[in-house]
Design a protein around this motif. Structure first.
Motif, short mmCIF file in Angstrom:
data_model
loop_
_atom_site.label_atom_id
_atom_site.label_comp_id
_atom_site.label_asym_id
_atom_site.label_seq_id
_atom_site.Cartn_x
_atom_site.Cartn_y
_atom_site.Cartn_z
N GLY A 45 2.99 17.43 11.44
CA GLY A 45 2.98 18.90 11.59
C GLY A 45 3.37 19.58 10.27
N PRO A 46 3.35 20.92 10.27
CA PRO A 46 3.69 21.66 9.05
C PRO A 46 5.15 21.43 8.66
N ALA A 47 5.41 21.27 7.35
CA ALA A 47 6.78 21.03 6.89
C ALA A 47 7.66 22.23 7.25
N HIS A 48 8.81 21.92 7.79
CA HIS A 48 9.66 22.95 8.35
C HIS A 48 10.39 23.75 7.25
N VAL A 49 10.75 23.07 6.15
CA VAL A 49 11.46 23.76 5.05
C VAL A 49 10.44 24.31 4.05
N GLY A 50 9.47 23.48 3.66
CA GLY A 50 8.36 23.97 2.87
C GLY A 50 8.56 23.98 1.37
N ILE A 51 9.73 23.61 0.90
CA ILE A 51 10.01 23.60 -0.53
C ILE A 51 10.81 22.32 -0.80
N GLU A 52 10.65 21.73 -1.99
CA GLU A 52 11.26 20.42 -2.24
C GLU A 52 12.78 20.46 -2.17
N SER A 53 13.36 19.25 -2.01
CA SER A 53 14.80 19.12 -1.84
C SER A 53 15.58 19.65 -3.04
N THR A 54 16.79 20.09 -2.78
CA THR A 54 17.74 20.40 -3.85
C THR A 54 18.16 19.06 -4.46
N VAL A 55 18.13 18.96 -5.80
CA VAL A 55 18.54 17.71 -6.47
C VAL A 55 19.87 17.95 -7.17
N VAL A 56 20.88 17.15 -6.81
CA VAL A 56 22.22 17.31 -7.38
C VAL A 56 22.66 16.00 -8.03
N SER A 57 23.14 16.08 -9.27
CA SER A 57 23.73 14.91 -9.91
C SER A 57 25.23 14.91 -9.59
N VAL A 58 25.71 13.79 -9.03
CA VAL A 58 27.12 13.78 -8.58
C VAL A 58 28.10 13.33 -9.66
N ARG B 249 0.84 -1.20 0.00
CA ARG B 249 0.00 0.00 0.00
C ARG B 249 0.88 1.24 0.00
N VAL B 250 0.27 2.40 -0.31
CA VAL B 250 1.01 3.66 -0.23
C VAL B 250 0.52 4.46 0.98
N VAL B 251 1.42 5.25 1.58
CA VAL B 251 1.11 6.02 2.78
C VAL B 251 1.68 7.42 2.59
N ALA B 252 0.92 8.45 2.95
CA ALA B 252 1.47 9.82 2.89
C ALA B 252 2.25 10.10 4.16
N ILE B 253 3.45 10.63 3.99
CA ILE B 253 4.35 10.82 5.14
C ILE B 253 4.89 12.26 5.19
N PRO B 254 5.15 12.71 6.44
CA PRO B 254 5.75 14.04 6.55
C PRO B 254 7.25 13.97 6.26
N THR B 255 7.77 14.98 5.59
CA THR B 255 9.23 15.17 5.55
C THR B 255 9.45 16.65 5.83
N GLU B 256 10.69 17.05 6.01
CA GLU B 256 10.94 18.46 6.31
C GLU B 256 10.73 19.36 5.09
N THR B 257 10.71 18.77 3.88
CA THR B 257 10.53 19.60 2.68
C THR B 257 9.05 19.78 2.40
N VAL B 258 8.39 18.71 1.90
CA VAL B 258 6.94 18.70 1.70
C VAL B 258 6.47 17.29 2.06
N TYR B 259 5.15 17.07 2.13
CA TYR B 259 4.66 15.72 2.40
C TYR B 259 4.90 14.83 1.18
N GLY B 260 5.24 13.55 1.44
CA GLY B 260 5.51 12.62 0.36
C GLY B 260 4.46 11.51 0.31
N LEU B 261 4.32 10.90 -0.86
CA LEU B 261 3.45 9.73 -1.00
C LEU B 261 4.37 8.53 -1.16
N ALA B 262 4.47 7.72 -0.07
CA ALA B 262 5.52 6.69 -0.02
C ALA B 262 5.00 5.31 -0.35
#
Ligand code: AMP
Ligand code: MG
Length: 360
Positions: free
Chosen positions: A182-195, A23-36
């Motif tokens: 609770g409310p996401a602390h950062v509020g904007i999605e993660s920085t994505v970096v290709s290494v 099943r899928v579950v919505a989860i809090p992260t510090e950026t935005v909520y995710g659908l895991a």
């Protein structure tokens, strides 16, 4: 029926059991909520795409617990990374960035390992990996003991959710469980970096280019958003995204110094709709701009500043919440003041706002 659950140990176990049943579950992260969903489970992955109405060319980010040692070793053990495709420079970047910023709002794109299904990567030979800083996300990862693929918990193209109530608005009736952290602390999605060479920022976020460059002692290019809906090197970076349901225009100049031609275009737009206008400013007091806009259009103006005191982190935290609020008010038209020349987290705010708006 969708339930919002507080993250008690019993509810975390319920959520973990649901995940292990595909099943899928919505989860809090510090950026935005995710659908895991479990990252190795094709049924769960397919459900994520269906629930979000997300096109399968847009890959998912895989969430992992904090690596106990070097990130490359840990990710290879999990079958997420193919270390033989990671050159020495890329390996060093991965380990340095993971050590400096994980757990936290940084996603690293690495050569894909043997256990990663095609649905996660949209068939790309790379995979995006993040170690979230939110304690509830970490506890859930520890309970499930599997990596979790999780895009933002909104319908495709819409505004990212930063509270459990937003997830309910987006996906209510489509999923069983929303864990409320609770409310996401950062509020904007993660920085994505290709290494891998050349290292680049695929999506700006709260961890700034400047900070990453200092950590790596090398410069990073920023990938351009994609203009069209088709598979490409940096999928998901679409020009139109994060969009409210209403027409949302960005002004070419501050309300006080619009050219006659721009004023004409604005007035034509306003004539086509009924009701007040909502104005959004990124930083500082929005009242003077609102007064000008009222004079130019003859309409009531609801003014919102993302941070009246001028704090970029506060502006990031308020961005999606404010867009959602403006979308739900009676305003007929949304207008954004010109976006500031941006560095740091402002770059991410400008990125999201320019993709949520169209030019006047
Ligand atoms: P989101 O749905 O907001 O959580 O973001 C997922 C985004 O991460 C995608 O839309 C891409 O921009 C980025 N991403 C994920 N996997 C990759 C990858 N393998 N290569 C490049 N970008 C990726
Ligand atoms: Mg998203």
């Amino acid at each position: 029926m969708t339930s919002i659950l507080t993250p008690t140990p019993a509810n975390l176990t319920t959520a973990a059991e649901a995940l292990l049943r595909s099943r899928v579950v919505a989860i809090p992260t510090e950026t935005v909520y995710g659908l895991a969903g479990v990252a190795f489970d094709e049924v769960a992955l397919a459900t994520i795409f269906t629930v979000k109405e997300r096109p399968t060319f847009d890959p998912l980010i895989v969430h992992v617990p904090t690596p106990p040692g070097d990130a490359d070793v840990h990710l290879a053990e999990l079958g997420l990374l193919d270390p033989s495709l990671l050159g020495p420079k890329a390996r060093e970047r991965l380990n340095t960035l993971a050590k400096a910023y994980w757990p936290g709002p940084l996603t690293l794109v690495v050569p894909r390992g043997p256990r990663v299904p095609d649905l996660v990567t949209s068939g790309l030979d790379t995979v995006a990996i993040r170690c979230p800083g939110h304690p509830v996300a970490q506890e859930l990862l520890a309970t499930v003991k599997r990596p979790l693929a999780a895009p933002s918990a909104n319908r495709f193209g819409r505004i990212s959710p930063t509270t459990a109530a937003h997830v309910l608005e987006e996906l209510g009736g489509r999923i069983d469980i929303i864990l409320d952290g609770g409310p996401a602390h950062v509020g904007i999605e993660s920085t994505v970096v290709s290494v891998t060479d050349p290292p680049q920022i695929l999506r700006p976020g709260s961890i700034s280019k400047e900070s990453l460059e200092t950590t790596l002692s090398e410069s990073l290019a920023i990938a351009k958003p994609n203009a069209t809906l088709k598979p490409q090197a940096s999928p998901g970076m679409l020009e139109r995204h994060y969009a409210p349901g209403k027409r949302f225009v960005r002004l070419p100049a501050p309300t006080s110094s619009l050219t006659d031609e721009a004023v004409q275009r604005l007035q034509t737009l306003v004539e086509g709709v009924e009701g007040p206008i909502a104005l959004i400013c990124v930083l500082g007091d929005a009242r003077a701009a609102a007064t000008h806009l009222r004079e130019l259009t003859g309409r009531d103006v609801l003014a919102h500043s993302l941070s009246p005191s001028g704090d970029p982190n506060e502006a990031a935290r308020n961005l999606f919440r404010t867009l959602r609020l403006l979308d739900s008010t009676g305003a007929a038209l949304l207008v954004a003041e010109p976006l500031p020349a941006a560095t740091g987290v402002l770059l991410a705010i400008v990125d999201r706002l320019s993709r949520a708006t169209v030019p006047l």
